[in-house]
Write a protein that holds these residues in place. Structure first.
Motif, mmCIF file in Angstrom:
data_model
loop_
_atom_site.group_PDB
_atom_site.id
_atom_site.type_symbol
_atom_site.label_atom_id
_atom_site.label_comp_id
_atom_site.label_asym_id
_atom_site.label_seq_id
_atom_site.Cartn_x
_atom_site.Cartn_y
_atom_site.Cartn_z
ATOM 1 N N ALA A 153 0.871 -1.073 -0.041
ATOM 2 C CA ALA A 153 -0.053 -0.070 0.175
ATOM 3 C C ALA A 153 0.817 1.097 -0.073
ATOM 4 C CB ALA A 153 -0.764 0.071 1.368
ATOM 5 N N GLU A 154 1.971 1.379 0.837
ATOM 6 C CA GLU A 154 2.741 2.635 0.857
ATOM 7 C C GLU A 154 3.401 2.559 -0.487
ATOM 8 O OE1 GLU A 154 3.567 4.618 2.796
ATOM 9 O OE2 GLU A 154 2.113 3.475 4.596
ATOM 10 N N SER A 155 4.024 1.436 -1.149
ATOM 11 C CA SER A 155 4.472 1.689 -2.660
ATOM 12 C C SER A 155 3.552 2.325 -3.665
ATOM 13 C CB SER A 155 5.015 0.092 -2.924
ATOM 14 O OG SER A 155 5.359 0.202 -4.279
ATOM 15 N N ALA A 156 2.080 1.612 -3.331
ATOM 16 C CA ALA A 156 1.037 2.229 -4.411
ATOM 17 C C ALA A 156 0.860 3.631 -3.952
ATOM 18 C CB ALA A 156 -0.095 1.319 -4.045
ATOM 19 N N ARG A 157 0.852 3.935 -2.757
ATOM 20 C CA ARG A 157 0.652 5.433 -2.435
ATOM 21 C C ARG A 157 1.891 6.298 -3.010
ATOM 22 N NH1 ARG A 157 -1.909 3.805 2.091
ATOM 23 N NH2 ARG A 157 0.115 3.409 3.483
ATOM 24 N N LYS A 164 0.581 11.628 -10.027
ATOM 25 C CA LYS A 164 -0.141 12.898 -9.555
ATOM 26 C C LYS A 164 0.601 14.197 -9.949
ATOM 27 C CE LYS A 164 -2.973 15.362 -6.251
ATOM 28 N NZ LYS A 164 -3.823 15.090 -4.850
ATOM 29 N N ALA A 165 2.016 13.850 -9.411
ATOM 30 C CA ALA A 165 2.904 15.045 -9.819
ATOM 31 C C ALA A 165 3.172 15.179 -11.342
ATOM 32 C CB ALA A 165 4.104 14.973 -9.062
ATOM 33 N N LEU A 219 -8.531 10.455 -16.038
ATOM 34 C CA LEU A 219 -7.294 9.481 -15.368
ATOM 35 C C LEU A 219 -7.354 9.905 -14.041
ATOM 36 C CD1 LEU A 219 -4.884 9.909 -18.572
ATOM 37 C CD2 LEU A 219 -6.107 7.998 -17.887
ATOM 38 N N LYS A 220 -7.417 10.971 -13.737
ATOM 39 C CA LYS A 220 -7.228 11.414 -12.256
ATOM 40 C C LYS A 220 -8.322 10.693 -11.373
ATOM 41 C CE LYS A 220 -6.313 15.820 -11.162
ATOM 42 N NZ LYS A 220 -6.439 17.227 -11.072
ATOM 43 N N ALA A 221 -9.411 10.759 -11.864
ATOM 44 C CA ALA A 221 -10.570 9.830 -11.167
ATOM 45 C C ALA A 221 -10.195 8.571 -11.264
ATOM 46 C CB ALA A 221 -11.900 10.241 -11.741
ATOM 47 N N ASP A 222 -9.919 7.901 -12.064
ATOM 48 C CA ASP A 222 -9.571 6.506 -12.258
ATOM 49 C C ASP A 222 -8.348 6.300 -11.308
ATOM 50 O OD1 ASP A 222 -11.581 5.980 -13.922
ATOM 51 O OD2 ASP A 222 -10.157 6.059 -15.439
ATOM 52 N N LEU A 223 -7.302 7.151 -11.161
ATOM 53 C CA LEU A 223 -6.209 7.039 -10.101
ATOM 54 C C LEU A 223 -6.596 6.920 -8.740
ATOM 55 C CD1 LEU A 223 -3.231 6.841 -9.905
ATOM 56 C CD2 LEU A 223 -2.915 9.262 -9.833
ATOM 57 N N GLU A 224 -7.686 7.788 -8.600
ATOM 58 C CA GLU A 224 -8.022 7.949 -6.989
ATOM 59 C C GLU A 224 -8.648 6.780 -6.625
ATOM 60 O OE1 GLU A 224 -7.582 10.092 -4.961
ATOM 61 O OE2 GLU A 224 -6.081 11.442 -5.983
ATOM 62 N N SER A 230 -1.952 -1.808 -9.761
ATOM 63 C CA SER A 230 -0.514 -2.417 -10.336
ATOM 64 C C SER A 230 0.030 -1.581 -11.104
ATOM 65 C CB SER A 230 -0.707 -3.791 -10.953
ATOM 66 O OG SER A 230 -1.698 -3.441 -12.226
ATOM 67 N N GLU A 231 1.433 -1.738 -11.319
ATOM 68 C CA GLU A 231 2.471 -0.951 -12.056
ATOM 69 C C GLU A 231 1.944 -0.825 -13.546
ATOM 70 O OE1 GLU A 231 5.318 1.674 -12.779
ATOM 71 O OE2 GLU A 231 4.579 1.000 -11.051
#
Length: 292
Positions: A153-157, A164-165, A219-224, A230-231
């Motif tokens: 989870a930390e890696s995913a965050r 996001k950046a 894409l931002k909504a999907d990312l949230e 996964s990568e």
């Protein structure tokens, strides 16, 4: 489970063998001969065996008949008294022994029951200990799995923050591209003949940018929603961003090229108009007026 007791036949056989060897058939001797048996049970069977034995015959000394008769009467009298007292004592002792034997057998049965209970309790304790060990191992396994999930989870965050950046960078680039497009549009406004065409081109470009914004927002909504994804999904996002960046760059280059062409056309048109403009005649009246 109670231990199987020895039988009367076993005790009687052991007692007969001891007597045949010239030994006294005591409880301990019978127990040693059998190699097992409860002293209380042996006592009960041995008492029954002794009661079944015929009294041994005694040989009396040869005395004169009158003396023997008198002695026999005296002996019989004393023997009767002693026998009565001995029989009473024997009956009392036998009763006490039988009572003690019965009590001993009851206590042995109770002891066997307690041993069975202890055995069952030991088995339950061992089973509970095994279950506790298994539970401890399962807890350790779940704890390790939770730690792995926390690390993932930390890696995913961290990945989500990086994406996001990058999205922020793309948004800034889009805004910069929009500013450049607006600047080019202002320059194109000076070309009156191509104003409407330039506006249509600007509208098309704005639509493309709006489409790009919508795709970026999607894409931002999907990312949230897929923060713990996964990568492979992140790679897909980066590919989309690269495509959007390429489209925006291509649109800007296209608009820049069109703007350059329009500027060149306007400049050429202005030069052509200057070349075709007639030379004003110099008169006294027109010296002070510019030619129209």
């Amino acid at each position: 489970m109670a231990r199987p007791g020895i039988t009367y036949e076993q005790v009687a056989s052991a007692a007969d063998a001891l007597v045949g060897q010239g030994d006294r058939p005591t409880i301990q001797a019978v127990r040693e001969a059998l190699g097992t048996g409860s002293p209380n049970t042996i006592h009960r069977h041995l008492t029954q065996w002794k009661a079944a034995q015929a009294p041994a015959e005694r040989q009396a000394a040869r005395l004169p008949d009158d003396l023997a008769a008198a002695l026999a009467r005296e002996i019989e009298r004393q023997a009767s008294a002693s026998r009565a007292e001995a029989e009473a004592s024997a009956l009392y002792a036998q009763a006490n022994a039988d009572e003690l034997a019965a009590t001993g057998e009851a206590m042995e049965a109770e002891a066997d029951e307690l041993r069975n209970q202890v055995t069952a309790l030991v088995a339950e304790r061992d089973e509970a200990r095994d279950e506790a060990t298994q539970a401890t191992q399962e807890i350790e396994r779940l704890r390790a799995e939770l730690e792995r999930e926390r690390t993932a989870a930390e890696s995913a965050r961290a990945t989500a923050a990086e994406v996001k950046a990058r999205l922020t960078t793309v948004t800034e680039q889009r805004d910069e591209a929009r500013k450049q497009l607006e600047s080019q549009t202002e320059k194109l406004d000076s070309a009156v003949a191509q104003k409407e065409a330039a506006q249509r081109v600007g509208a098309v470009t704005e639509a493309k940018l709006k489409n790009a914004e919508d795709r970026i927002d999607t894409l931002k909504a999907d990312l949230e929603r897929e923060r713990a994804g996964s990568e492979r999904l992140a790679e897909a996002h980066r590919a989309d961003l690269a495509e959007l960046r390429a489209e925006a760059k291509a649109a800007l280059e296209h608009e820049q090229a069109r703007s350059d062409r329009l500027s060149a056309q306007v400049e050429q048109l202005q030069k052509h108009q200057v070349a075709r403009r007639p030379t004003p005649k110099k008169t006294s009246q027109d010296d002070s007026k510019p030619s129209k």
